[in-house]
Design a protein around this motif. Structure first.
Motif, mmCIF file in Angstrom:
data_model
loop_
_atom_site.group_PDB
_atom_site.id
_atom_site.type_symbol
_atom_site.label_atom_id
_atom_site.label_comp_id
_atom_site.label_asym_id
_atom_site.label_seq_id
_atom_site.Cartn_x
_atom_site.Cartn_y
_atom_site.Cartn_z
ATOM 1 N N LYS A 1 51.576 38.543 22.811
ATOM 2 C CA LYS A 1 50.856 39.648 23.445
ATOM 3 C C LYS A 1 51.720 40.128 24.604
ATOM 4 C CE LYS A 1 47.329 36.975 23.182
ATOM 5 N NZ LYS A 1 46.149 36.265 23.649
ATOM 6 N N LEU A 2 52.234 41.299 24.446
ATOM 7 C CA LEU A 2 53.167 41.802 25.443
ATOM 8 C C LEU A 2 52.455 42.148 26.749
ATOM 9 C CD1 LEU A 2 55.063 44.159 23.032
ATOM 10 C CD2 LEU A 2 56.013 42.116 24.076
ATOM 11 N N PHE A 3 53.191 42.131 27.816
ATOM 12 C CA PHE A 3 52.752 42.562 29.166
ATOM 13 C C PHE A 3 51.745 41.608 29.790
ATOM 14 C CE2 PHE A 3 52.861 46.545 26.501
ATOM 15 C CZ PHE A 3 54.231 46.685 26.599
ATOM 16 N N ASN A 4 50.866 41.036 29.003
ATOM 17 C CA ASN A 4 49.838 40.189 29.588
ATOM 18 C C ASN A 4 49.565 39.072 28.596
ATOM 19 O OD1 ASN A 4 47.713 39.118 30.957
ATOM 20 N ND2 ASN A 4 46.472 40.985 30.978
ATOM 21 N N PRO A 5 50.529 38.158 28.462
ATOM 22 C CA PRO A 5 50.489 37.205 27.358
ATOM 23 C C PRO A 5 49.252 36.307 27.369
ATOM 24 C CG PRO A 5 52.326 36.741 28.857
ATOM 25 C CD PRO A 5 51.731 38.028 29.295
ATOM 26 N N ASN A 6 48.721 36.014 28.561
ATOM 27 C CA ASN A 6 47.566 35.121 28.577
ATOM 28 C C ASN A 6 46.250 35.867 28.604
ATOM 29 O OD1 ASN A 6 49.274 32.878 28.647
ATOM 30 N ND2 ASN A 6 49.573 33.199 30.845
ATOM 31 N N SER A 7 46.301 37.144 28.331
ATOM 32 C CA SER A 7 45.107 37.981 28.384
ATOM 33 C C SER A 7 44.356 37.773 29.674
ATOM 34 C CB SER A 7 44.193 37.694 27.203
ATOM 35 O OG SER A 7 44.790 38.179 26.049
ATOM 36 N N ASN A 8 45.081 37.906 30.759
ATOM 37 C CA ASN A 8 44.492 37.749 32.077
ATOM 38 C C ASN A 8 43.683 39.005 32.405
ATOM 39 O OD1 ASN A 8 44.041 37.679 34.798
ATOM 40 N ND2 ASN A 8 45.952 36.606 35.217
ATOM 41 N N THR A 9 42.363 38.897 32.348
ATOM 42 C CA THR A 9 41.545 40.090 32.540
ATOM 43 C C THR A 9 41.597 40.606 33.973
ATOM 44 O OG1 THR A 9 39.733 38.540 32.602
ATOM 45 C CG2 THR A 9 39.820 40.019 30.733
ATOM 46 N N LYS A 10 41.936 39.710 34.899
ATOM 47 C CA LYS A 10 41.939 40.134 36.307
ATOM 48 C C LYS A 10 42.887 41.304 36.533
ATOM 49 C CE LYS A 10 41.119 35.492 37.779
ATOM 50 N NZ LYS A 10 41.892 34.268 37.908
ATOM 51 N N TRP A 11 44.060 41.224 35.916
ATOM 52 C CA TRP A 11 45.049 42.278 36.135
ATOM 53 C C TRP A 11 44.513 43.619 35.686
ATOM 54 C CZ3 TRP A 11 49.779 39.408 33.547
ATOM 55 C CH2 TRP A 11 50.051 38.261 34.296
ATOM 56 N N PHE A 12 43.987 43.590 34.486
ATOM 57 C CA PHE A 12 43.517 44.847 33.921
ATOM 58 C C PHE A 12 42.309 45.376 34.682
ATOM 59 C CE2 PHE A 12 40.472 46.836 31.026
ATOM 60 C CZ PHE A 12 41.192 47.964 30.709
ATOM 61 N N MET A 13 41.334 44.483 34.902
ATOM 62 C CA MET A 13 40.090 44.904 35.542
ATOM 63 C C MET A 13 40.326 45.406 36.955
ATOM 64 S SD MET A 13 37.474 44.846 33.769
ATOM 65 C CE MET A 13 37.400 44.577 32.029
ATOM 66 N N SER A 14 41.154 44.702 37.715
ATOM 67 C CA SER A 14 41.339 45.118 39.106
ATOM 68 C C SER A 14 41.984 46.500 39.154
ATOM 69 C CB SER A 14 42.153 44.094 39.884
ATOM 70 O OG SER A 14 43.369 43.853 39.247
ATOM 71 N N LEU A 15 42.949 46.754 38.280
ATOM 72 C CA LEU A 15 43.591 48.070 38.304
ATOM 73 C C LEU A 15 42.622 49.163 37.850
ATOM 74 C CD1 LEU A 15 47.262 47.718 37.124
ATOM 75 C CD2 LEU A 15 46.391 48.410 39.348
ATOM 76 N N SER A 16 41.850 48.874 36.799
ATOM 77 C CA SER A 16 40.903 49.882 36.330
ATOM 78 C C SER A 16 39.883 50.206 37.409
ATOM 79 C CB SER A 16 40.175 49.381 35.090
ATOM 80 O OG SER A 16 40.988 49.528 33.971
ATOM 81 N N GLU A 17 39.402 49.163 38.059
ATOM 82 C CA GLU A 17 38.421 49.363 39.122
ATOM 83 C C GLU A 17 39.052 50.153 40.269
ATOM 84 O OE1 GLU A 17 35.342 48.649 38.929
ATOM 85 O OE2 GLU A 17 34.585 48.755 40.980
ATOM 86 N N LEU A 18 40.287 49.826 40.589
ATOM 87 C CA LEU A 18 40.963 50.537 41.668
ATOM 88 C C LEU A 18 41.048 52.027 41.353
ATOM 89 C CD1 LEU A 18 42.566 50.637 44.295
ATOM 90 C CD2 LEU A 18 44.621 50.081 43.012
ATOM 91 N N MET A 19 41.419 52.348 40.137
ATOM 92 C CA MET A 19 41.553 53.773 39.804
ATOM 93 C C MET A 19 40.202 54.480 39.788
ATOM 94 S SD MET A 19 44.688 53.878 37.120
ATOM 95 C CE MET A 19 44.218 52.420 36.226
ATOM 96 N N SER A 20 39.180 53.772 39.314
ATOM 97 C CA SER A 20 37.838 54.371 39.359
ATOM 98 C C SER A 20 37.430 54.622 40.807
ATOM 99 C CB SER A 20 36.815 53.444 38.714
ATOM 100 O OG SER A 20 37.183 53.157 37.406
ATOM 101 N N ASN A 21 37.700 53.649 41.662
ATOM 102 C CA ASN A 21 37.320 53.802 43.070
ATOM 103 C C ASN A 21 38.091 54.921 43.760
ATOM 104 O OD1 ASN A 21 35.452 51.851 42.841
ATOM 105 N ND2 ASN A 21 36.506 50.313 44.060
ATOM 106 N N ILE A 22 39.382 55.036 43.429
ATOM 107 C CA ILE A 22 40.161 56.121 44.035
ATOM 108 C C ILE A 22 39.551 57.465 43.635
ATOM 109 C CG2 ILE A 22 42.399 57.287 44.022
ATOM 110 C CD1 ILE A 22 43.664 54.524 43.616
ATOM 111 N N THR A 23 39.163 57.568 42.381
ATOM 112 C CA THR A 23 38.554 58.820 41.931
ATOM 113 C C THR A 23 37.287 59.116 42.721
ATOM 114 O OG1 THR A 23 39.305 58.229 39.725
ATOM 115 C CG2 THR A 23 37.762 60.053 39.889
ATOM 116 N N MET A 24 36.429 58.107 42.816
ATOM 117 C CA MET A 24 35.163 58.322 43.518
ATOM 118 C C MET A 24 35.401 58.644 44.995
ATOM 119 S SD MET A 24 32.044 55.704 44.127
ATOM 120 C CE MET A 24 33.052 54.585 45.035
#
Ligand SMILES: Nc1ncnc2c1ncn2[C@@H]1O[C@H](COP(=O)(O)OP(=O)(O)OP(=O)(O)O)[C@@H](O)[C@H]1O
Ligand SMILES: [Mg+2]
Lengths: 539, 359, 362
Positions: free
Chosen positions: B154-177
């Protein structure tokens, strides 16, 4: 005397109120009899409002208040007496909901207090306030004075036994003021008592008893005759320039004997004498003479019209403001004064007519842009940034007008001294009394030395001493720099300071003449009487 | 000079609103942390129960291979009824029934059918859970000899670390708001407090006022992004960045102005801050959902995919994911930069015209 | 309780909401959240863009390609690319999965043959799911004998629909966040504008004021229960297996809890924006985390498990999922217990709120 038979209905014992560390009032004692009218007078921030709030049971206090044998020490204990008390707080229609119409306000307050509908009485109140024809207008669209009057009649709605009004007539026109007194007097016959704070001394004169507040204490009380009597030794005729005495409204007050003719004192004098006794001196107002190039005609409005839907707020008004002139714009509440000024400033689009400012025809945004730095404006609902301290507010305005840092500092100090708000410089607008706020707005409008000033009720709610300083400043500004001022006011005796007045009635200009000509035309009348006369003649 | 006066004023006003400052800090730190930490989408700790009807030791052997982190300690039930009951009361998600036939078949090396009851309320979770089960059972028979090795990376995030993905998604949602709220509020606050007229009478061009006001909030946003990325994304979650951080700042900056344009429209039509709040919700939600913040664009309805070209957030999210995970360089990102710049110009122009009418 | 006080506030509040058009938003926002989240949260993985590089060209490799092409999970393209170019496809987000079948793959079976699979790991749940599908398909493709075959029976959401999983969970989120913020704002507005003075100075009781202020948001959102329910039925086709009456009563109580939270927020804030922000913050996270959309409560670790029991969301969601998908109703003692817990929440919140509301200037 029948006074002897009247019951005492309110007794205030050792009343103190403090906000955090700041003590607003300390150990105030007084009592009130049935049918009695008690007036509170005093400088801005002297503690009148706090006292009124405490009595009405909306503010925590120390001490004891007894209302008809019922003793209370806190708002909670005061709950029981609220059926009989009605309070109108200070501020232009603070208790109104902008989205409700006049009529809906009546419904709301009637229901809130569980009253029965009394059509006749309600109509009477509406007519008194001149709102009868505007029952469907939203409160948010009423003029400042109309809002004030609406809150006033709403506080009369429950026919209280004890009426508490906090500066109810600020910004209210003379016609409505007279009518208000008729109603109050009538309700008094039915046994109502009232405590009213006011800045109009002609109203204070009508009270049974007056209390003079100063820095949280009552420093004098008695009938207005008694109070006036106490200063008769210090009152002289005419106005003079002297840093040891105050002059206002054709009187001069001095503690040391002056070489002038003594005059019959007025109630107003008590503020000046009190200030002198506390060692205060009138501020020396220094306006250096300046020669600014100003065209002969500053404002030339030709048949300006403003409509709100069907309603015509200003109907084809012609007005000229000449160089070095103070023009008073007078008129009943809702006559269209504020609307007119806002059209001049470009805050409302002009529906019809032509406007020339400083000799330039105004057609577009671009036309106005270069003129903005030459204009000063104080709006009726004074407006400063509430999250900035007074000083920061003033600094912001100064910077926006490209004043240098040094100049800004100097000016702020100067105005703070002149309008006596040095101690408030670091406070936030919300924390200081209304009258003090009004003064900053003035200072903010004057900072950049404008060529023309538009002042919309700048002195409403400001205490007497500050008003006198303010008018002296305006005169000086006019004389020494030649600027022009357009000002609205409901203090008719202030009109005496104007060179010329224009009177509006229901959106139409009915008189435009020099003050001295009007005096000639209506001899032996003071200006309030002249105004009422003019309104009567133009039915 | 005048611009700095406006900036200073807006900063002062911002910092005097303690509630707002705390909220912004929260949104850029704790909220990102909670989202990263708390929202785990891959099933963990699945609660599991079983019935051992065969009463054979081999069952215990199978059971012992269900362990953390995927599964909780399995609970034993006496009969199938009790097991079902537990599922109905949502005490467990998975129930396995080891019946006699299963054990017999397993021992005699015939294909053994295992009954698995699963609460599929959460459909996707149930599906992944089944996959887990399958894998465990497959490996249980260690003599299973695959003809070829399956080498999955699994490229980029071999251990399927959800923290990386979730924190960035949340950050972008928050920036929008926050971009929408903050920028709209600097204008509407003046309306609500009655200082609008005073603002109009300042001897400066409307454009300068509008631009300075927006800039003040964009700077606040950028500061917030810095705090968030530094403290939470890198600091706490150790998210790798395969691309260049500067690219991320650049795209964030462009995005703030695109959002600023929308905020200007909100500011023009709202009279109160309350209206701003609600309009923001109405605009923000579709924006976030149509732009691939939580579900990849390629998995969405084609119509929505086309629609998403109109969303400035789309380019921002893609660029951000590319920068952090896929490690794209500046030139790979150029299309995003241009698209974002274009969106920013168009939206800003519309917003500027709209609010400019009030000046 | 004076009816006239109630009437006064109710009428005023309705006029306000209608004149400033907020009424539209009261009904638009919940519907919008349901529709967007309902359609937007796609946890199921389909149509992954898959590139298969077949360097073997054998029967087996064709078989594998066919296996992948036949499912809805993968959109397969067969291409002839270098390893590097293929990876670039993932890097530029043009493919989700790359499968590389090496040359002479089928000949090397059981002799160290290796098949390479690369998955874009940016979306973790997706990556894990894809990994599972791929393994399953490949092993299937090898046609070998598996010792254990799973026969699964799915409960409640038999067809594994995402909608059935997500939509009921949204009720708990929407009815927590939206009524709370509306209630908080409607009270704080009076504080901010100064009209709270009318309450201070009039002879009305605290309780009367609070009931009058909480009733409008409560009533407005009660209608939303039905609107959202209809959407769940007709837009998302979610089944309803429980007792409608229980669902309705529980939802009303839950809205009461929400406006109770709004009341508490209004006590500690003094501006509308702060009230909006605070009420959203304290409701949205628990509303989402403990909604059961993302993770069943029973699968949480100890810490989150305890946290989940502190917030009312979990109890409501339990009952909502029961109503939609399970249908035990009050036959299950747990559901009765949860119902009472919700009632206690509602009463406590409003009592605490009433205690802290002060009828005097601060
Ligand atoms: N936005 C509006 N919509 C409808 N009517 C309005 C609006 N603004 C003002 N009016 C009406 O126009 C009239 C003139 O208002 P204006 O504020 O100019 O009065 P004014 O002379 O300044 O009164 P005051 O002495 O009370 O300040 C009033 O009847 C007022 O109700
Ligand atoms: Mg006016």
């Amino acid at each position: 005397m029948e006074n002897g038979e009247l019951r005492k209905i309110l007794e205030v014992k050792n009343l103190s109120v403090s906000y955090g560390k700041k003590v607003a009032i300390k150990n105030v004692n007084f009592s009130l009899k049935e049918q009695e009218l008690l007036g509170f007078i005093g400088a801005d921030g002297a503690g009148k409002s706090s006292t009124l709030h405490a009595i009405a049971g909306v503010l925590s206090f120390e001490g004891e208040i007894v209302y008809k044998n019922y003793v209370y020490h806190s708002p909670k204990e005061a709950e029981k007496i609220k059926y009989e008390i009605s309070l109108m707080p200070q501020g232009l229609g603070l208790v109104l909901y902008d989205f409700l119409s006049v009529k809906e306000h009546f419904d709301f307050f009637r229901d809130l207090r569980g009253l029965k509908k009394d059509k006749e009485y309600e109509n009477r109140l509406l007519k008194m306030a001149g709102l009868y024809e505007f029952q469907n207008r939203l409160a948010g669209n009423l003029s400042g004075g109309m809002r004030q009057k609406l809150s006033l009649i709403l506080s009369l709605l429950p026919r209280p036994k004890l009426l508490i009004l906090d500066e109810p007539t600020t910004g209210v026109d003379p016609i409505s003021r007279a009518e208000l007194w008729n109603i109050v007097n009538e309700m008094r016959e039915d046994g109502m008592s009232a405590i009213i704070s006011t800045a109009y001394m002609s109203e204070a004169n009508k009270m049974d008893k007056l209390m003079l507040f100063d820095e949280g204490e009552i420093i004098a009380s008695g009938t207005s005759e008694e109070l006036i009597e106490s200063i008769k030794d210090y009152t002289y005729e005419g106005e003079i320039e002297n840093n040891k005495c105050f002059s206002f409204n054709n009187r001069t007050y001095s503690l040391k004997p002056l070489n002038l003719k003594k005059a019959s004192p007025t109630l107003e004098g008590i503020f000046f004498v009190n200030a002198l006794k506390k060692g205060k001196k009138p501020i020396v107002i220094n306006v250096p003479e300046k020669d600014i190039e100003i065209p002969e005609i500053i404002v030339n409005a030709k048949c300006l019209t403003k409509k709100f839907g069907e309603f015509i707020a200003d109907n084809c008004i012609d007005l000229k403001l000449k160089k070095s002139e103070i023009l008073g714009l007078l008129g009943a509440n809702g006559a269209g004064k504020t609307t007119f000024i806002k059209m001049l400033l470009g805050l409302y689009p002009i529906d019809e007519g032509e406007l020339y400012l400083l000799g330039k025809r105004i057609r577009s945004y671009e036309d106005r842009l270069t003129l903005k730095s030459k204009i000063g404006y104080v709006s009726q609902k004074f407006s400063l940034y509430k999250d900035l301290s007074i000083k920061e507010n003033l600094e912001y305005f100064a910077k926006m007008h490209s004043l240098s840092v040094g100049e800004t500092k100097r000016k702020i100090e100067e105005f703070a001294r002149m309008f006596e708000f040095e101690e408030y410089l670091n406070a936030f607008p919300k924390e200081v009394p209304l009258g003090i706020n009004q003064r900053f707005s003035l200072a903010a409008a004057l900072l950049h030395e404008p060529v023309v000033l538009f002042l919309d009720e700048p002195t409403s709610g400001v205490d007497t001493v500050a008003r006198s300083a303010f008018w002296r400043l305006l005169r000086k500004l006019k004389e020494n720099t030649g600027i022009s001022i357009l000002i609205t006011t409901h203090y008719m005796n202030e009109a005496e300071y104007c060179d010329r007045v224009a009177v509006l009635k229901r959106g139409v200009k009915i008189v435009d003449d020099e003050v001295k000509n009007l005096h000639k035309k209506y001899p032996r009348l003071d200006f309030e009487e002249i105004f009422l006369q003019i309104y009567k003649e133009n039915q | 000079m005048k611009m700095s006066a406006i900036l200073k004023k807006e900063f002062l006003v911002f910092f005097r609103n303690a509630g707002l400052v705390i909220f912004i800090l929260y949104a850029f730190t704790l909220d990102i942390y909670i989202a990263g930490k708390g929202i785990k989408v891959t099933p963990r700790n699945v609660s599991i129960g079983y019935v051992n009807e065969a009463d054979n030791l081999i069952v215990n052997k199978i059971i012992s291979s269900f362990h953390k982190p995927q599964f909780k300690q399995p609970k034993m039930f006496l009969n199938e009824k009790a097991l079902k009951n537990a599922i109905y009361n949502r005490k467990i998600i998975v129930g396995i029934v080891f019946d006699k036939q299963f054990v017999n078949n397993l021992i005699s090396k015939k294909q053994a059918k295992l009954q698995v009851l699963i609460d599929s309320t959460a459909a996707a979770q149930a599906e992944v859970t089944l996959i887990y089960l399958q894998n465990i059972l497959m490996k249980f028979e260690n003599n299973l000899n695959l003809p070829a090795k399956i080498n999955i990376i699994k490229l980029f995030n071999p251990n399927s670390n959800t923290k990386w993905f979730m924190s960035l998604s949340e950050l972008m949602s928050n920036i929008t708001m926050l971009g929408l709220v903050l920028i709209a509020v600097v204008f509407v606050r003046e309306k609500e407090n009655g200082t609008w007229d005073i603002m109009l009478l300042m001897p400066v061009r409307g454009s300068l006022i509008i631009f300075s006001k927006i800039l003040s909030q964009v700077l606040i946003l950028m500061a917030g992004i810095t705090i968030s990325v530094g403290l939470i994304v890198f600091g706490v979650f150790n998210t790798p960045i395969n691309g260049n951080l500067l690219d991320f700042y650049l795209i964030s900056f462009l995005f703030s102005f695109a959002i600023g344009g929308i905020a200007l429209v909100i500011a023009a039509v709202s009279k109160t801050i309350l209206e701003v709040g609600h309009l923001t919700i109405v605009i923000m939600l579709p924006l976030i959902f149509l732009s691939g913040a939580w579900t990849p664009l390629s998995a969405m309805n084609p119509f929505i995919q086309y629609l998403s070209y109109l969303s400035p957030l789309r380019y921002y999210i893609q660029a951000t994911q590319d920068i952090f995970f896929r490690g794209s360089g500046f030139f790979d990102l150029l299309p995003y930069f241009f698209a974002e710049l274009f969106m920013a110009m168009v939206l800003f122009y519309i917003g500027y015209k709209k609010i400019g009418k009030l000046f | 309780m004076k009816i006239s006080v109630l009437r006064a506030y109710l009428k005023k509040e309705i006029i306000d909401l209608i004149r400033n058009k907020m009424i539209i938003l009261i009904y638009l926002i919940p519907t919008m959240i349901l529709i967007l989240f309902g359609f937007g949260i796609k946890l199921e993985v389909t149509h992954a863009r898959t590139v298969i590089i077949d360097n073997d060209h054998s029967k087996l490799s064709l078989e594998i390609i066919n296996k992948f092409s036949r499912t809805k999970y993968f959109d397969v393209r067969v291409e002839n690319l270098s390893y590097k170019k293929a990876l670039h496809l993932i890097q530029t987000n043009k493919a989700d999965v790359i499968i590389i079948i090496p040359p002479s793959f089928s000949r090397n079976l059981y002799k160290g043959a290796e098949i390479g699979v690369y998955i874009d790991g940016s979306f973790p749940l997706r990556a894990v799911t894809l990994q599972g599908y791929i393994e399953k398909l490949l092993i299937n493709g090898f046609n070998i004998h598996l010792p254990i075959k799973i026969e699964n029976r799915n409960f409640f959401n038999e067809s594994l629909r995402d909608y059935n999983a997500v939509v009921p969970g949204l009720f708990g989120l929407i009815f927590l966040v939206v009524p709370a913020s509306l209630a908080a704002i409607m009270i704080v507005k009076e504080k901010e504008m100064g009209t709270i003075f009318n309450f201070y100075s009039a002879p009305i009781k605290k309780v009367e004021f609070i009931i009058s202020k909480l009733l409008p948001p409560f009533l407005f959102h009660s209608l939303n229960i039905f609107i959202l329910l209809l959407l769940a039925f007709y837009v998302f086709n979610v089944p309803f297996r429980g007792n409608f009456f229980i669902f309705w009563v529980v939802s009303e109580i839950y809205i009461l809890i929400s406006v109770g939270i709004g009341l508490l927020v209004s006590i500690i804030t003094s501006t509308q924006i702060a009230a909006l922000v605070l009420s959203v913050i304290i409701t949205i996270i628990p509303g989402f985390l403990y909604s059961g959309i993302l993770m069943p409560i029973s699968s949480m670790d100890k810490e989150s498990f305890i946290e989940a029991h502190i917030f009312p969301v979990m109890y409501y969601n339990h009952l909502v999922y029961d109503s939609f998908l399970i249908g035990q109703g009050f036959k299950a003692s747990e559901n009765v217990l949860y119902f009472f817990i919700l009632c206690i929440y509602a009463v406590t919140l409003i009592l605490v709120g009433t205690f802290f509301v002060k009828k005097a200037i601060k």
